[in-house]
Design a protein around this motif. Structure first.
Motif, short mmCIF file in Angstrom:
data_model
loop_
_atom_site.label_atom_id
_atom_site.label_comp_id
_atom_site.label_asym_id
_atom_site.label_seq_id
_atom_site.Cartn_x
_atom_site.Cartn_y
_atom_site.Cartn_z
N ARG A 168 0.84 -1.21 0.00
CA ARG A 168 0.00 0.00 0.00
C ARG A 168 0.87 1.25 0.00
N ILE A 172 1.11 4.51 -2.69
CA ILE A 172 1.01 5.94 -2.37
C ILE A 172 2.27 6.66 -2.84
N THR B 52 -2.38 11.90 1.79
CA THR B 52 -3.25 11.46 0.71
C THR B 52 -4.61 11.06 1.22
N MET B 89 -0.73 3.32 8.28
CA MET B 89 -1.96 2.78 7.73
C MET B 89 -3.11 3.31 8.57
N GLY B 92 -7.30 1.13 6.41
CA GLY B 92 -7.00 0.36 5.21
C GLY B 92 -6.25 1.08 4.12
N PHE B 94 -2.87 3.76 3.23
CA PHE B 94 -1.64 4.33 3.77
C PHE B 94 -1.63 5.81 3.46
N HIS B 96 0.62 9.66 4.49
CA HIS B 96 1.54 10.44 5.30
C HIS B 96 0.74 11.52 6.01
#
Lengths: 185, 190
Positions: A168, A172, B52, B89, B92, B94, B96
């Motif tokens: 994951r 990103i 994000t 995380m 569910g 990920f 920053h």
């Protein structure tokens, strides 16, 4: 970084021979030097300012790995030219120095950790911040190194989840880091 | 480029920040500098590691711009330190999260900061590692070579040291003046 020794196929530029997967993400300021082959697998992320040095041995990095900035991968001084292999799903954090012969799947090497020359790391190991693995040392699977050289075995059975998390994170980072694959080809 | 000194070590911005030409700042659009901050050579600031995960409060910073690193006034980042927004995380996915640094924060050479929040008048020594999502409150001193574990919350007026970092003492009242970084800022010439 200049070696005084003669090398058989020395390209004048610091550019090293590479095999890069098309889905690799590599930051513009990453540095790939050396004369041996550097292989980077698919879905791997190389942060800007990472140094991969294949002057003394080839480097092979698997899929879904994250190599953070300021980390140094590859032998820094002459040794066996067997090369180093980093398996899938390995995370190398900021400032780590990795000179190992092999690093098992899903291992995490944390900030400023040091993996000595020709060391062999098992699967799902975790090397804590500023911890050191000695030269030629063999670290079994699931080992956690922490504090001042303390270690334990972590068999909590969440390694599949951890691998998923790394995947994951790669997804990103792919969006965030401007890819500059063409520069290294 | 500054007009009067074309080849000095530092570039001085309109708000008085002194940024070394040899610093390695990535994602400048997502970094806020409060002013009068010194960034020395080889410092890495990762402004590209943006949030994000959509935030509920619409905290996008000023003018809707996303912010990865927010830095207050009179901060000092010594040579080769690394500021990096932490990631984890959550539900569910990920993401920053922004790294916030308040005023008068000193960060020593080669320290790596992945904290969520660093309060005002914090002094972090050389070769420290501040783990992910650490929260450091005001007037804290982190001694050289400390490894602060992830998610630790350091209360105000603590002295932290060791591997892993623990609170080893208190900052006495007389010491508080030593945290003011205005003089250091002035001493940095071009």
């Amino acid at each position: 970084m200049s070696s005084s020794k003669r090398v058989s196929t020395a390209p004048a530029a610091p550019k090293s021979p590479t095999v890069l997967a098309p889905t690799l993400v590599i930051g513009e300021h990453a540095v790939l030097t050396g004369t041996y082959l550097i292989t980077l697998g698919s879905n791997t992320v190389v942060h800007p300012r990472t140094k991969l040095n294949s002057t003394y041995a080839p480097i092979t990095i698997g899929n879904n790995c994250i190599i953070s900035e300021r980390s140094i991968i590859g032998l820094q001084s002459p040794g066996s030219d067997q090369g180093m292999t980093i398996e899938n799903g390995v995370v190398v954090e900021v400032g780590a120095i990795v000179e190992a012969k092999s690093i098992g799947e899903g291992s995490i090497i944390e900030v400023n950790a040091k993996i000595g020359k020709h060391a062999v790391l098992g699967k799902h190991c975790k090397i804590g911040p500023m911890c050191e693995v000695g030269e030629h040392e063999i670290v079994p699977d699931f080992t956690v190194l922490f504090g001042n050289g303390m270690r334990r075995i972590d068999r909590s059975g969440v390694e599949d989840l951890k691998l998923k998390m790394v995947a994951r994170q790669v997804e990103i980072l792919r969006k965030l880091i401007p890819n500059n694959l063409a520069k290294f080809k | 480029m500054s007009k009067k000194a074309p080849k000095g070590e530092y570039i001085e911005t309109d708000t008085g920040n002194k940024v070394s030409r040899r610093s390695q700042i990535i994602g400048t659009a997502n970094i806020i500098l409060g002013g009068k901050t010194v960034i020395q050579a080889e410092v890495i600031i990762r402004g590209d590691l943006l949030r994000t995960y959509p935030s509920s409060s619409g905290d996008g910073g000023k003018g809707g711009h996303p912010v990865a690193v927010a830095i207050g006034r009179y901060c000092f980042f010594a040579r080769a330190c690394d500021l990096r927004p932490p990631g984890k995380m959550y539900k569910g996915t990920f993401s920053h999260y922004p790294l916030k640094i308040a005023d008068h924060v000193f960060i020593g050479p080669s320290s790596i900061i992945e904290a969520a929040l660093v309060g005002s008048h914090v002094n972090i020594g050389a070769n420290c590692i501040i783990g992910k999502f650490v929260i450091i409150k005001d007037f804290v001193r982190v001694l050289n070579g400390t490894v602060v574990p992830p998610n630790m919350v350091i209360p105000s007026f603590s002295v932290v040291a060791g591997i892993p970092g623990r609170v080893v003492g208190e900052v006495s009242e007389g010491e508080v003046d030593g945290f003011d970084l205005r003089d250091i800022y002035r001493s940095i010439g071009n």
